[in-house]
Design an enzyme around this catalytic site. Structure first.
Site, PDB file in Angstrom:
ATOM      1  N   GLY A  87       0.808  -1.214   0.000  1.00  0.00           N
ATOM      2  CA  GLY A  87       0.000   0.000   0.000  1.00  0.00           C
ATOM      3  C   GLY A  87       0.838   1.259   0.000  1.00  0.00           C
ATOM      4  O   GLY A  87       0.538   2.229  -0.711  1.00  0.00           O
ATOM      5  N   GLU A  88       1.896   1.261   0.782  1.00  0.00           N
ATOM      6  CA  GLU A  88       2.756   2.433   0.858  1.00  0.00           C
ATOM      7  C   GLU A  88       3.609   2.595  -0.396  1.00  0.00           C
ATOM      8  O   GLU A  88       3.884   3.719  -0.837  1.00  0.00           O
ATOM      9  CB  GLU A  88       3.641   2.344   2.102  1.00  0.00           C
ATOM     10  CG  GLU A  88       2.905   2.502   3.411  1.00  0.00           C
ATOM     11  CD  GLU A  88       2.129   1.265   3.828  1.00  0.00           C
ATOM     12  OE1 GLU A  88       1.288   1.350   4.738  1.00  0.00           O
ATOM     13  OE2 GLU A  88       2.358   0.183   3.236  1.00  0.00           O
TER      14      GLU A  88
END
Length: 440
Positions: A87-88
């Protein structure tokens, strides 16, 4: 993983032995002590994690501060971007693209906590990015990493707050910034002693670029200096994954269950098979190593399945009606989104907080989620407002929506177009970040 483990142990001890208030210095001492006391347990957890996620020895060594490789170019000035996992990395992708295209001489180091984060990074950026696994929050491990690279700035994506990392980086005059900043519900509900530790760590951060006004208030509530916080929007809206998608080998109409968790695969497969549809159900689990487990679970329901690797190797033919295709390789989601008739976002029919709905939205796909999108509240709210998403409260509603949408091409196209247009409205987010970071 380490701060969470340590802080949980501090919390347990504090409930047993504490007085009503605790001094920040006491928390720091206990934290440093527990890091050392729990070292055998932490080492075992890292080894198990390496096995489960196919991290290998590099994952183990680098998490403990060893086996780093120095960059070949401009090693006197290294920009470090830390991304916890997929996600990051996805949030950082627009910035990484800009750095690679516009500042090719800039040495760029990207770290992740997980092998899946590394695999996703590698699939998006094959060249130009040096990757390491972020060391655990041991002072010696952090110092070994910092001594291996001449780091000028550290950009931490989203929500990672590591006490020793922030302290040592600050002592070495490394500028620390938190980008696309957000805080989880658990962090906001942390006890006062833990918020004191967050406050101390955040005091070492030079800037916090928050994704929303709400997140700005969240950071202020745990002690961040309001003067350091600037609201720039959600960087994930600036990500254009469709530019890097490649064709898949499925070759027939399908819907995709993306980033799924147990028991979503079995429940949704049962619904799909009962509908007797000619389209193929493709399951892309959040963790591809679960593919064999999923196949066994489906087999217990008399549902036949085929692995994607078997299709690629031509050891099995393409699935037929009433068969399910299981993706057992990383890095396939973008190609799946690019050609799917419809996307069901996993991690939302179980208590996992959902997963990234902006990627299928960028491909103008019709998207259905379950009730728990707590990790993507802003994105879900935006797409719902723009009529670009259907959110179901349970599997029964999912079945109803599948029946309504699968043969209604007009409705699917409208839903997907609305989702894509919702993303396109966020045109200023990337320029704002580039300007704030001095890249424009």
């Amino acid at each position: 993983m380490l701060p969470k483990l340590i802080f949980q142990e501090i919390s347990r001890l504090w409930k047993l032995y504490s007085k009503p208030a605790i001094k920040p210095g006491v928390v720091r001492v206990i934290y440093q002590l527990l890091i050392r006391i729990l070292s055998p347990l932490i080492a075992l957890a890292i080894i198990v994690d390496a096995y489960k996620r196919n991290g290998g020895w590099r994952f183990i060594k680098q998490r403990f501060g060893f086996a780093y490789t120095k960059p070949n170019k401009n090693a006197d000035k290294v920009l470090w971007i830390h991304c916890a996992s997929i996600g990051e990395v996805n949030a950082a992708a627009p910035l990484i693209e800009q750095l690679l295209n516009n500042t090719p001489d800039q040495a760029l180091l990207v770290s992740t906590n997980t092998p899946t984060g590394y695999q996703y990074l590698k699939s998006r950026f094959a060249d130009g990015v040096l990757h390491v696994y972020c060391p655990l929050d041991y002072p010696y491990a952090i110092k070994r990493l910092l001594n291996s690279f001449a780091i000028s700035e550290l950009w931490v994506m989203e929500t990672e707050i590591w006490p020793n990392l922030f302290k040592i980086a600050s002592q070495q005059r490394i500028v620390i910034k938190i980008l696309n900043a957000r805080l989880s519900h658990k962090t906001l509900q942390a006890p006062s002693w833990l918020k004191n530790q967050y406050r101390q760590s955040l005091s070492r951060v030079s800037r916090i670029l928050a994704r929303s006004d709400e997140e700005r208030e969240h950071f202020i509530s745990i002690g961040a200096d309001a003067k350091k916080i600037e609201v720039l929007g959600n960087l994930k809206y600036a990500n254009r994954p469709e530019n890097s998608a490649t064709a898949n080998k499925i070759g027939q109409p399908y819907i995709v269950l993306a980033s799924s968790h147990d028991p979503e695969e079995a429940e949704i497969s049962k619904i799909w098979i009962a509908l007797q549809r000619p389209e193929l159900l493709v399951i892309a689990p959040r963790h591809s190593k679960r593919a064999k487990q999923i196949a066994r679970q489906l087999g217990e329901q008399q549902i036949s399945s085929v692995f994607y690797s078997q299709i690629l190797a031509r050891s099995k033919p393409l699935p037929t009606k009433n068969q399910v295709l299981i993706i057992d390789r990383m890095g396939q989601l973008l190609s799946l989104f690019s050609q799917a008739k419809l996307v069901i976002m996993g991690g939302s029919f179980v208590a996992k907080g959902g997963h990234n709905i902006l990627e299928p939205a960028s491909f103008a796909r019709a998207i259905i989620t379950g009730p728990d999108m707590s990790d993507f509240i802003d994105e879900t709210s935006q797409l719902l407002t723009d009529n670009g998403l259907i959110q179901c409260q349970d599997y029964a509603q999912l079945e109803q929506q599948l029946k309504a949408l699968i043969d209604n091409e007009t409705a699917r196209n409208e839903l997907g177009k609305n989702a894509q247009e919702s993303l396109k409205k966020q045109t200023q987010i990337l320029p704002n970040y580039l300007q704030a970071l001095g890249l424009q």
